[in-house]
Design a protein around this motif. Sequence first.
Motif, PDB file in Angstrom:
ATOM      1  N   CYS A  25      -5.439   1.296   3.646  1.00  0.00           N
ATOM      2  CA  CYS A  25      -5.461   1.703   2.240  1.00  0.00           C
ATOM      3  C   CYS A  25      -4.788   3.068   2.030  1.00  0.00           C
ATOM      4  N   PRO A  27      -5.275   5.913   0.079  1.00  0.00           N
ATOM      5  CA  PRO A  27      -5.895   7.232   0.213  1.00  0.00           C
ATOM      6  C   PRO A  27      -6.192   7.625   1.653  1.00  0.00           C
ATOM      7  N   CYS A  50     -15.173   3.854  -0.434  1.00  0.00           N
ATOM      8  CA  CYS A  50     -13.786   4.169  -0.029  1.00  0.00           C
ATOM      9  C   CYS A  50     -13.803   5.263   1.046  1.00  0.00           C
ATOM     10  N   TYR A  53     -15.224   3.903   4.427  1.00  0.00           N
ATOM     11  CA  TYR A  53     -14.248   3.060   5.134  1.00  0.00           C
ATOM     12  C   TYR A  53     -13.189   3.926   5.818  1.00  0.00           C
ATOM     13  N   THR A 107      -8.286   6.725  -6.062  1.00  0.00           N
ATOM     14  CA  THR A 107      -8.560   5.427  -5.417  1.00  0.00           C
ATOM     15  C   THR A 107      -8.232   4.313  -6.414  1.00  0.00           C
ATOM     16  N   CYS A 108      -8.384   3.085  -5.972  1.00  0.00           N
ATOM     17  CA  CYS A 108      -8.009   1.941  -6.821  1.00  0.00           C
ATOM     18  C   CYS A 108      -8.738   1.975  -8.161  1.00  0.00           C
ATOM     19  N   SER A 144      -4.313   1.878  -3.932  1.00  0.00           N
ATOM     20  CA  SER A 144      -3.956   1.038  -2.781  1.00  0.00           C
ATOM     21  C   SER A 144      -3.190  -0.210  -3.187  1.00  0.00           C
TER      22      SER A 144
END
Length: 459
Positions: A25, A27, A50, A53, A107-108, A144
């Motif tokens: 991803c 970030p 996020c 992960y 982030t998304c 992402s």
Amino acid sequence: MIVERSASIETPHSSNATRNACRLCAPLGAVWAYRGIANCVPLLHGGQGCATYIRRYLIGHFREPVDVAASNFSEQTAIHGGAERLATSLHNLAAQYNPSVIGVASTCLAETIGEDLPFLVRRTLGRWKGDGPPPATITASTPSYAGDHASGYRAAVRAIVEQLGGDRPGSDHRIGLFPPMVSPADLRSLAASVRAYHCEPITVPDPSEAFDGGAWADLETLTAGGTEVRDIAAIGSACGLVGFTNPAPEPAPQDLLHERYNTPSVTLPLPVGLTACDQWHSALETFSGTSMPRAIEAERARLLDAYRDGHKYVAGRRAALYGETELILPLARLLWEIGMVPAICATGGDAKGLRRELDSLAPAGAEQIQVLSESDFMDLDAGIDAYGVDMLIGHSRAYHLAQARHLPQVRIGFPVHDRMGAARIRMCDYAGTLELFERIANACIERAQDGNSVGYLTM
Ligand code: SF4
């Protein structure tokens, strides 16, 4: 499939669903870059998941603690926006860590609901309620769904240079370096080469100590190392800037600085392989005004000698390369240089830039490469069926494929979760190339041994 008269054929992703993608991803790449700035804390504007992960991936690879903060989106935030949570996070981080810099990445979810990160950060800093002045705060847009970890890294490095870069005088014996996501050992090698020419490197970013440091006696909230903000503020007056192949349409950091301060700059292939290393050292000679030191000449000679010794094992062997464009390009170039065939190049991101660069690099008469765009490991598996390879070269996540296919796997890139020493895997410069060449040659020997009843022979 349309066969064109070019060195590569691009094969798009074969199904509507992606399973086990060859990418990570965006970030995550930004966090990697921010960890390379001294006293910098990365902050994700998004959910805790996020950050967890990303932490888990980085810690599993480097086996070092990696703090990543999050503004902690909830269901309410997803509807009403995360401005307040971002402001609270910036104040909390400043109070708890006392950082010089906070590196914020989107982030998304934050991008999907349209958060204007630069505006929100500016407003928070303008209404600062903390004790003392606010830390420098960088923002990068890293959704992402618009890129992978490598594009997130590039966005953060550009943000660092745009928002912290300057031309304070006094750095004219320094050389600015903008490496892609290479290992801490490679970062140390590149910096050592610059020093061998009596110059000081300003590596942007330099997470080599944060990701590969020593044991601590006590808990450290901010890990040591990283590029100092004052050095980035002086990078425009360096005697030279070296960036490496940029597959993105956006300008590279060295181009931004050249445009702003007229700093001499050059864009080179990453120094993997004899030819690319020669170009790197030629640039160092030009910027420093110093000839290649004897110790480096000796490293070059050892690499050439190893190429001669190992040619019979590697010549004509076929490999599948997978990962981000910045990793595949130098590996493909190396394979051509040593007489191997980079038969399949699979990237989880958009392969346009990769394909363009591969077409320009391919030697005359080279076999056409299969470029897999936005691919997952199912695509790679199908590619192996169709085109046949002797080994896989890339990160750990192709382990199951290598096992199922009984293929040797040369681990390099990110993530390498199933072996020790990921932080110290080298490929850059003459010595790093030599290490990688020997790993590839040994994988060829291993495959030959496994496939014949005689097995061990004195070679
Ligand atoms: S939601 Fe987006 S930013 Fe968050 S972990 Fe998943 S891919 Fe990465």
